[in-house]
Design an enzyme around this catalytic site. Structure first.
Site, PDB file in Angstrom:
ATOM      1  N   ASP A   1     -11.237   3.534   2.176  1.00  0.00           N
ATOM      2  CA  ASP A   1     -11.038   4.464   3.290  1.00  0.00           C
ATOM      3  C   ASP A   1      -9.855   5.398   3.020  1.00  0.00           C
ATOM      4  OD1 ASP A   1     -13.175   3.623   4.752  1.00  0.00           O
ATOM      5  OD2 ASP A   1     -12.030   3.034   6.524  1.00  0.00           O
TER       6      ASP A   1
ATOM      7  N   ASP B   1     -11.858  -2.602   1.002  1.00  0.00           N
ATOM      8  CA  ASP B   1     -12.161  -2.055   2.332  1.00  0.00           C
ATOM      9  C   ASP B   1     -11.099  -1.028   2.715  1.00  0.00           C
ATOM     10  OD1 ASP B   1     -13.232  -1.711   4.826  1.00  0.00           O
ATOM     11  OD2 ASP B   1     -12.715  -3.690   5.596  1.00  0.00           O
TER      12      ASP B   1
ATOM     13  N   LYS C   1      -3.224  -8.709  -6.233  1.00  0.00           N
ATOM     14  CA  LYS C   1      -1.865  -9.007  -5.758  1.00  0.00           C
ATOM     15  C   LYS C   1      -1.426 -10.261  -6.510  1.00  0.00           C
ATOM     16  CE  LYS C   1       1.561  -8.188  -2.892  1.00  0.00           C
ATOM     17  NZ  LYS C   1       2.450  -7.032  -3.027  1.00  0.00           N
TER      18      LYS C   1
ATOM     19  N   TYR D   1     -13.340 -12.193   3.656  1.00  0.00           N
ATOM     20  CA  TYR D   1     -14.274 -11.946   4.764  1.00  0.00           C
ATOM     21  C   TYR D   1     -15.320 -13.054   4.882  1.00  0.00           C
ATOM     22  CZ  TYR D   1     -12.365  -7.207   5.094  1.00  0.00           C
ATOM     23  OH  TYR D   1     -11.532  -6.128   5.245  1.00  0.00           O
TER      24      TYR D   1
ATOM     25  N   ASP E   1      -0.340  -2.827  -3.312  1.00  0.00           N
ATOM     26  CA  ASP E   1       0.604  -1.943  -2.614  1.00  0.00           C
ATOM     27  C   ASP E   1       0.878  -0.690  -3.446  1.00  0.00           C
ATOM     28  OD1 ASP E   1       1.621  -3.905  -4.302  1.00  0.00           O
ATOM     29  OD2 ASP E   1       3.576  -4.007  -3.327  1.00  0.00           O
TER      30      ASP E   1
END
Ligand code: NAD
Length: 357
Positions: free
Chosen positions: A251, A247, A191, A141, A223
């Site tokens: 959620d 992020d 990852k 970001y 994943d």
């Protein structure tokens, strides 16, 4: 012990839910023998109206001088036509940046008999209690270079995921410390099979593990982590990860609880914390005594645990909330057999449950 807290109620339902959370803050401080000094200041739309700036410099200075900040929510249709840089939400970003908050903690927990509110099967989520620790100020970001260029007559967008060792160590430390305050199990999510930045992440986190011998460390690819949160959320205690993965996973984890009105959060920097509900200012129900104040009340619990180092008070608030939910519900979490209550009554009930022990 003495602590100072800056209260920034903000807009929409912010003032209503904050009022109830302050009742709980005061009651719990009394029970813990903690002397509180509270001050209130505007942020977001309220600050635009009062001072023409969503985060006036004097409000940031008050936040910097306090031990912790309790924030309601910002934003609303009244300010939606303002240019992006003048909007209420800018106040939120500015206070997070001004306080140097680099770690975001979001629990996903099933309180009392709320398992039925989840979209997952009750037996999968009943008893789930996991914490996502997300890096907040780095990663893709913020990474440079970034942009949209033209190449061979076609536009191309690009971003860069970067973490240096210091940034990884800083957030991993919060992850280990958070796990120490919980059930001492930490899952680090990356990852590393594809990304170099993740390979470094894994190496740095692994190298820190001997500093926290009581914590069981496990690495998980992002994943797989997404699958485990939905398949077996009780498997996870504390999860630490970077900005992008956090992020998304925070959620996903939050939604196993089924209600936005029940989700607290903490953002931590060096020595200071900002506590706020995950939800926004809900202008559709503002001023109607319909808002669920529990996310803000539970954020106060996190303040006791993470800023005041009084975890027993967080436990006390969690127990009180579960006890109240057994009989009473706000409209957003209403279920058959429960008594409907408004925002103010819900706050009073939690205080009564706290005082009953
Ligand atoms: P929202 O979270 O405010 O509301 C989404 C839905 O959930 C609405 O139907 C609302 O009534 C309901 N809801 C939210 N909190 C609730 C609570 N405590 N009790 C009962 N119901 C609740 O999100 P939105 O509608 O997308 O945004 C509204 C405003 O809030 C916008 O101006 C947005 O920019 C702002 N916002 C602020 C924050 C923040 O301050 N941290 C976060 C998200 C959105």
């Amino acid at each position: 012990m003495k602590k100072s807290v800056l209260i920034t109620p903000g807009d929409g339902i912010g003032p209503e839910v904050t009022r109830e959370a302050v009742k709980v803050l005061n009651a719990c401080a009394r029970l813990a023998g903690l002397t509180l000094s509270l001050e209130e200041a505007p942020i977001g739309g309220a600050a635009i109206e009062a001072a023409g700036n969503p985060l006036p410099p004097e409000v940031l200075n008050k936040a910097l001088a306090a031990d912790a900040v309790l924030l309601g929510a910002v934003g609303g249709p009244r300010w939606d036509k303002l240019p992006m840089v003048q909007r209420p939400e800018k106040g939120l970003l500015a206070i997070r940046e001004g306080l140097g908050l680099f770690a975001n903690l979001r629990p996903a927990k099933i309180y009392g008999d709320m398992a039925g509110a989840s979209t997952l099967k009750p037996e999968v989520v009943d008893g789930a209690d996991l914490m996502v620790v997300r890096e907040l100020t780095g990663g893709i970001y913020f990474g440079q270079p970034r942009g949209i260029t033209e190449k061979d007559g076609r536009r191309e967008g690009f971003n860069t995921m970067r973490y240096n060792e210091t940034e990884i160590e800083r957030i991993a430390r919060v992850g280990f410390q958070t796990a120490m305050r919980r059930h001492k199990r930490l899952v680090s999510v990356d990852k590393a099979n594809v990304l170099e930045v993740s390979a470094l992440w894994r190496e740095v986190v692994t190298a820190m593990a001997p500093e926290f011998p009581e914590v069981t460390l496990e690495h998980m690819y992002v994943d797989n982590a997404a699958m485990q949160i939905i398949r077996a959320p009780k498997r996870i205690d504390t999860l630490v990860t970077g900005n992008l993965f956090g992020d998304i996973l925070s959620d996903a984890a939050a939604m196993i609880t089924g209600s936005i009105g029940m989700l607290p959060s903490a953002s931590l920097g060096e020595g200071r914390g900002l506590y706020e509900p995950v939800h926004g200012s809900a202008p559709d129900i503002a001023g109607l005594d319909l808002a669920n104040p529990l996310a803000t009340i539970l954020s106060v619990g996190m303040m006791f645990r993470y800023s005041f180092d009084l975890p027993a008070e967080d436990d006390r608030i969690n127990r009180a909330v579960s006890a109240v939910l057994a009989k009473h519900r706000t409209e957003d979490i209403m279920a058959s057999g429960k008594t409907p209550v408004g925002c103010a009554r819900m706050g009073d009930l939690v205080v009564e449950a706290l005082e009953r022990g």
